[in-house]
Design a protein around this motif. Structure first.
Motif, PDB file in Angstrom:
ATOM      1  N   GLN A  60      -2.997   4.770  -8.558  1.00  0.00           N
ATOM      2  CA  GLN A  60      -4.055   4.361  -7.641  1.00  0.00           C
ATOM      3  C   GLN A  60      -3.570   3.409  -6.551  1.00  0.00           C
ATOM      4  OE1 GLN A  60      -6.758   6.200  -7.720  1.00  0.00           O
ATOM      5  NE2 GLN A  60      -5.543   7.104  -9.376  1.00  0.00           N
ATOM      6  N   GLY A  61      -2.319   3.045  -6.582  1.00  0.00           N
ATOM      7  CA  GLY A  61      -1.745   2.214  -5.530  1.00  0.00           C
ATOM      8  C   GLY A  61      -0.552   2.911  -4.904  1.00  0.00           C
ATOM      9  N   SER A  62      -0.097   2.377  -3.786  1.00  0.00           N
ATOM     10  CA  SER A  62       1.075   2.940  -3.116  1.00  0.00           C
ATOM     11  C   SER A  62       2.323   2.103  -3.373  1.00  0.00           C
ATOM     12  CB  SER A  62       0.819   3.029  -1.610  1.00  0.00           C
ATOM     13  OG  SER A  62       0.504   1.751  -1.084  1.00  0.00           O
ATOM     14  N   GLU A  63       2.174   1.021  -4.138  1.00  0.00           N
ATOM     15  CA  GLU A  63       3.304   0.116  -4.347  1.00  0.00           C
ATOM     16  C   GLU A  63       4.492   0.818  -4.990  1.00  0.00           C
ATOM     17  OE1 GLU A  63      -0.385  -2.388  -4.110  1.00  0.00           O
ATOM     18  OE2 GLU A  63       0.179  -0.532  -5.139  1.00  0.00           O
ATOM     19  N   LYS A 258      -0.549  -7.060  -9.105  1.00  0.00           N
ATOM     20  CA  LYS A 258      -0.014  -6.869  -7.761  1.00  0.00           C
ATOM     21  C   LYS A 258       0.116  -8.209  -7.045  1.00  0.00           C
ATOM     22  CE  LYS A 258      -0.054  -2.487  -8.517  1.00  0.00           C
ATOM     23  NZ  LYS A 258       1.203  -1.819  -8.908  1.00  0.00           N
ATOM     24  N   ILE A 259       1.109  -8.279  -6.187  1.00  0.00           N
ATOM     25  CA  ILE A 259       1.452  -9.555  -5.566  1.00  0.00           C
ATOM     26  C   ILE A 259       0.309 -10.117  -4.726  1.00  0.00           C
ATOM     27  CG2 ILE A 259       2.532  -8.518  -3.525  1.00  0.00           C
ATOM     28  CD1 ILE A 259       4.668 -10.735  -3.759  1.00  0.00           C
ATOM     29  N   ASP A 260      -0.478  -9.239  -4.075  1.00  0.00           N
ATOM     30  CA  ASP A 260      -1.556  -9.746  -3.230  1.00  0.00           C
ATOM     31  C   ASP A 260      -2.737 -10.269  -4.033  1.00  0.00           C
ATOM     32  OD1 ASP A 260      -1.864  -7.108  -3.991  1.00  0.00           O
ATOM     33  OD2 ASP A 260      -3.057  -6.546  -2.258  1.00  0.00           O
ATOM     34  N   ALA A 329       3.257  -1.549  10.126  1.00  0.00           N
ATOM     35  CA  ALA A 329       2.273  -0.916   9.248  1.00  0.00           C
ATOM     36  C   ALA A 329       0.888  -1.476   9.501  1.00  0.00           C
ATOM     37  CB  ALA A 329       2.657  -1.143   7.782  1.00  0.00           C
ATOM     38  N   HIS A 330      -0.113  -0.760   8.979  1.00  0.00           N
ATOM     39  CA  HIS A 330      -1.439  -1.344   8.842  1.00  0.00           C
ATOM     40  C   HIS A 330      -1.342  -2.521   7.867  1.00  0.00           C
ATOM     41  CE1 HIS A 330      -3.326   2.513  10.391  1.00  0.00           C
ATOM     42  NE2 HIS A 330      -4.045   1.594  10.996  1.00  0.00           N
ATOM     43  N   ILE A 331      -2.249  -3.466   7.998  1.00  0.00           N
ATOM     44  CA  ILE A 331      -2.146  -4.700   7.213  1.00  0.00           C
ATOM     45  C   ILE A 331      -2.281  -4.450   5.714  1.00  0.00           C
ATOM     46  CG2 ILE A 331      -4.604  -5.287   7.318  1.00  0.00           C
ATOM     47  CD1 ILE A 331      -3.630  -8.241   7.783  1.00  0.00           C
ATOM     48  N   ASP A 332      -2.931  -3.354   5.310  1.00  0.00           N
ATOM     49  CA  ASP A 332      -3.057  -3.094   3.876  1.00  0.00           C
ATOM     50  C   ASP A 332      -1.724  -2.719   3.235  1.00  0.00           C
ATOM     51  OD1 ASP A 332      -3.130  -0.632   5.300  1.00  0.00           O
ATOM     52  OD2 ASP A 332      -3.944   0.381   3.534  1.00  0.00           O
ATOM     53  N   LYS A 333      -0.706  -2.457   4.055  1.00  0.00           N
ATOM     54  CA  LYS A 333       0.630  -2.153   3.537  1.00  0.00           C
ATOM     55  C   LYS A 333       1.603  -3.310   3.776  1.00  0.00           C
ATOM     56  CE  LYS A 333      -0.280   2.051   2.126  1.00  0.00           C
ATOM     57  NZ  LYS A 333      -1.720   2.078   2.415  1.00  0.00           N
ATOM     58  N   LYS A 334       1.059  -4.493   3.961  1.00  0.00           N
ATOM     59  CA  LYS A 334       1.877  -5.677   4.248  1.00  0.00           C
ATOM     60  C   LYS A 334       2.959  -5.900   3.191  1.00  0.00           C
ATOM     61  CE  LYS A 334       1.370 -10.725   4.456  1.00  0.00           C
ATOM     62  NZ  LYS A 334       0.385 -11.839   4.453  1.00  0.00           N
ATOM     63  N   PHE A 335       2.584  -5.858   1.930  1.00  0.00           N
ATOM     64  CA  PHE A 335       3.554  -6.109   0.867  1.00  0.00           C
ATOM     65  C   PHE A 335       4.356  -4.858   0.521  1.00  0.00           C
ATOM     66  CE2 PHE A 335       0.272  -9.394   0.120  1.00  0.00           C
ATOM     67  CZ  PHE A 335       1.073 -10.504   0.295  1.00  0.00           C
ATOM     68  N   GLN A 336       3.788  -3.692   0.791  1.00  0.00           N
ATOM     69  CA  GLN A 336       4.517  -2.454   0.498  1.00  0.00           C
ATOM     70  C   GLN A 336       5.774  -2.324   1.354  1.00  0.00           C
ATOM     71  OE1 GLN A 336       1.338  -2.835   0.313  1.00  0.00           O
ATOM     72  NE2 GLN A 336       0.279  -1.291  -0.895  1.00  0.00           N
ATOM     73  N   ILE A 337       5.669  -2.616   2.665  1.00  0.00           N
ATOM     74  CA  ILE A 337       6.830  -2.438   3.542  1.00  0.00           C
ATOM     75  C   ILE A 337       7.846  -3.561   3.377  1.00  0.00           C
ATOM     76  CG2 ILE A 337       5.473  -1.161   5.246  1.00  0.00           C
ATOM     77  CD1 ILE A 337       5.563  -3.704   7.020  1.00  0.00           C
ATOM     78  N   GLY A 338       7.453  -4.634   2.717  1.00  0.00           N
ATOM     79  CA  GLY A 338       8.365  -5.748   2.497  1.00  0.00           C
ATOM     80  C   GLY A 338       8.788  -5.846   1.050  1.00  0.00           C
ATOM     81  N   GLU A 352      16.069  -7.989   9.797  1.00  0.00           N
ATOM     82  CA  GLU A 352      14.887  -7.225   9.393  1.00  0.00           C
ATOM     83  C   GLU A 352      13.645  -7.881   9.992  1.00  0.00           C
ATOM     84  OE1 GLU A 352      12.175  -6.154   5.451  1.00  0.00           O
ATOM     85  OE2 GLU A 352      14.047  -7.268   5.211  1.00  0.00           O
ATOM     86  N   ASN A 353      12.870  -7.109  10.724  1.00  0.00           N
ATOM     87  CA  ASN A 353      11.628  -7.598  11.317  1.00  0.00           C
ATOM     88  C   ASN A 353      10.452  -6.775  10.799  1.00  0.00           C
ATOM     89  OD1 ASN A 353      12.751  -9.602  13.234  1.00  0.00           O
ATOM     90  ND2 ASN A 353      13.725  -7.796  14.125  1.00  0.00           N
ATOM     91  N   ARG A 354       9.316  -7.440  10.627  1.00  0.00           N
ATOM     92  CA  ARG A 354       8.111  -6.755  10.147  1.00  0.00           C
ATOM     93  C   ARG A 354       6.918  -7.135  11.009  1.00  0.00           C
ATOM     94  NH1 ARG A 354       8.648  -9.023   4.050  1.00  0.00           N
ATOM     95  NH2 ARG A 354      10.808  -8.380   3.636  1.00  0.00           N
ATOM     96  N   LYS A 355       6.037  -6.167  11.207  1.00  0.00           N
ATOM     97  CA  LYS A 355       4.786  -6.410  11.917  1.00  0.00           C
ATOM     98  C   LYS A 355       3.673  -5.649  11.212  1.00  0.00           C
ATOM     99  CE  LYS A 355       6.585  -7.088  16.631  1.00  0.00           C
ATOM    100  NZ  LYS A 355       6.479  -6.609  18.043  1.00  0.00           N
ATOM    101  N   VAL A 356       2.518  -6.282  11.086  1.00  0.00           N
ATOM    102  CA  VAL A 356       1.358  -5.587  10.532  1.00  0.00           C
ATOM    103  C   VAL A 356       0.205  -5.699  11.518  1.00  0.00           C
ATOM    104  CG1 VAL A 356       2.002  -5.845   8.117  1.00  0.00           C
ATOM    105  CG2 VAL A 356       0.679  -7.647   9.217  1.00  0.00           C
TER     106      VAL A 356
END
Length: 530
Positions: A60-63, A258-260, A329-338, A352-356
């Motif tokens: 049920q998650g993408s993590e 989950k981390i969030d 990414a969209h903000i709901d994938k903030k922890f997924q992409i990092g 490494e740079n990240r933007k949500v």
């Protein structure tokens, strides 16, 4: 050409599964012609997103998908691991669990979301903690529960809460002491206002009050149109006395996965001054904070189970080779992409740079904010500012959960244009583009058996498309150029993607990566013929 001269783009489509066209699939050719043309034109294969024995809750998650993609290996789900430990009896005997119960000099507080999907927390874990409690003389145990439900209006958190109420009935020393909506945790973990509300609820009892007549409370709340995720923070009040607040010498077990849903609670008890109001530190002296796993937050919390970070995920290998990375990414994938993509490493690697970006309301923007992600990517890509780009879009998943076929079909058509635009600019610049997805959803908005809205992620395969103007050979025999959908299941998984990207850069994959890459430069082909 050296690795520093190359550009590779990985596009991850949230909720984009592969299944034959039917009336409940908004990802059909009419709605997504750009995607289907790429599928017909370039090398493609189906990826199995959940190989092995991942549970319904894990899916049920993408993590886990982002972790498998970023580390090049199939990783276990932590919630499933705890379930196995409970079944085998290891949980009861585990030193970390026993230390948590022994550590308290006062009350034991168990903080958990009540998640109807089992993504952030599971009732089996709470039951396991209560079983352990039988062997320890803890005077009082208090549950502080965040209510969370998914898309189904009939799938309310109160039904799960009733199970917890029945679960604690044999324990006279156990009470539910706090209730609050999950939005105070998940959507606002960096907003001081929400953190302050949680802190004042758990330590001072600030908020609304409730007695133990839960059925009356929730009947009245739901009748007024209330939803679980925004349930007002409330404290147990019996005979005008607030029960179950956190005090000095107490122990807290954060039973979220989950981390969030872990970070906000760790933050407020790790650094109570963060709430911005005067607080006597003595009131929280000798406080012990436990989490199931160490999620690399650099806090004073104690992890019950050992969790090994993956030493050489894709991002680290790229960083070690001085290659630059941009993850958007969209903000709901903030922890997924990092955190998850980087194998459980919380900090960014060098270069490494990240933007949500926020998710726009559907009635205000059919693209749900994907246009902002696209323009930011395009600006950076055309400047050749980075070597590797991870671009994650949540559109199909969000539309699948939304459930309205007509509106979702119109919205996915507009998003499909962005897929086509990204493919065009990568081809024009001679870059390589990989298109994949974390899991399925929008290909089955409707339940085939009942005709009702399907509200959960599917187990269908997801796409792998390699878009490139170069003459590159598919390593896997079943990679194909024809437009037909390949067999629904095969041996390829998300673990093949990181090795593929390293192959494209000409870098050696670390030994931890279990699969081989799907593309090789060694045997060029033309028009699909050796």
């Amino acid at each position: 050409m050296t690795p520093k001269d190359k550009q590779v783009v990985l596009m991850i489509l949230g909720g984009w599964g592969i299944t034959p066209a039917w009336s409940g699939n908004i990802l059909n050719y009419l709605n997504t012609p750009h995607f289907h043309n790429l599928w017909k034109t370039f090398f493609h294969i189906n990826i199995e997103p959940f190989p092995g024995k991942y549970s319904f809750c894990a899916r049920q998650g993408s993590e886990i998908s982002f972790a498998n993609i970023g580390t090049g290996r199939i990783n276990p789900d932590e919630g499933d691991q705890i379930n196995e430990a409970i079944k085998s009896g290891v949980f009861l005997r585990h030193t970390g669990i026993q230390n948590a119960f022994r550590s308290t000099q006062g009350a034991l507080h168990i903080v958990s979301l009540v998640d109807t999907r089992g993504k952030h927390s599971r009732l089996e874990h709470l039951a396991g903690l209560l079983i352990v409690a039988r062997g320890f003389n803890v005077p009082k145990i208090f549950f502080h529960l965040g209510l969370m439900s998914g898309d189904d209006p009939n799938d309310r958190a109160y039904y799960e809460l009733q199970k917890i109420i029945r679960m604690i009935e044999p324990f006279p020393n156990v009470e539910i002491a706090s209730l609050f909506g999950s939005n105070f945790v998940l959507e606002n973990d960096n907003k001081i206002k929400s953190i302050k509300i949680l802190f004042n609820l758990l330590t001072r009892g600030h908020g609304l009050y409730f007695n133990q007549n839960f059925s009356e409370i929730f009947d009245r709340y739901y009748q007024k149109g209330g939803i679980d995720n925004t349930f007002p923070p409330s404290a147990l009040n019996i005979d005008s006395k607030i029960i179950g607040r956190v005090n000095a010498g107490d122990t807290i077990i954060i039973a979220n996965l989950k981390i969030d849903s872990i970070r906000p609670f760790v933050k407020i008890f790790d650094s109570p001054n963060i709430v911005g109001t005067p607080f006597d530190k003595k009131k929280l002296s000798n406080l012990k904070i436990y989490t199931f796993f160490n999620h690399g937050m650099g806090s004073k919390s104690i992890s019950i189970f050992n969790r090994k970070t993956i030493p050489n995920p894709l991002s680290k290998v790229l960083s070690d080779n001085k290659l630059t990375q941009l993850k958007i990414a969209h903000i709901d994938k903030k922890f997924q992409i990092g955190y998850y993509f980087n194998g459980g490493n919380f900090e960014k690697y060098d270069n490494e740079n990240r933007k949500v970006f926020p998710i726009s309301r559907l009635d205000q923007n059919w693209l749900l904010g994907a246009d902002e992600i696209y323009w930011d990517f395009k600006k950076a890509f055309l400047k050749r500012s980075h070597n590797f780009y991870l671009v994650s879009f949540s559109n199909a998943d969000l539309l699948g959960h939304f459930g309205d076929m007509d509106i979702a079909s119109k919205a996915i058509k507009k998003f499909d244009n962005i897929i086509g635009e990204i493919a065009n600019i990568t081809l024009e610049r001679g870059a390589d583009l990989i298109i994949t997805a974390d899991h399925g959803n929008a290909e089955e908005i409707i339940e085939k058996q009942t005709g009702e809205h399907k509200r959960y992620h599917t187990t269908n395969p997801v796409p792998f498309i390699f878009v490139s103007s170069k003459n590159l050979r598919p390593r896997a025999e079943s990679l194909s150029l024809e437009g037909d959908i390949p067999p629904l299941y095969n041996s390829y998984t998300h673990a093949s993607i990181a090795p593929t990207i390293l192959d494209l850069f000409g870098l050696i994959k670390p030994s931890q990566m279990s699969d081989e890459g799907l593309i090789t430069n060694e045997l060029p082909i033309k028009n699909g013929v050796n």
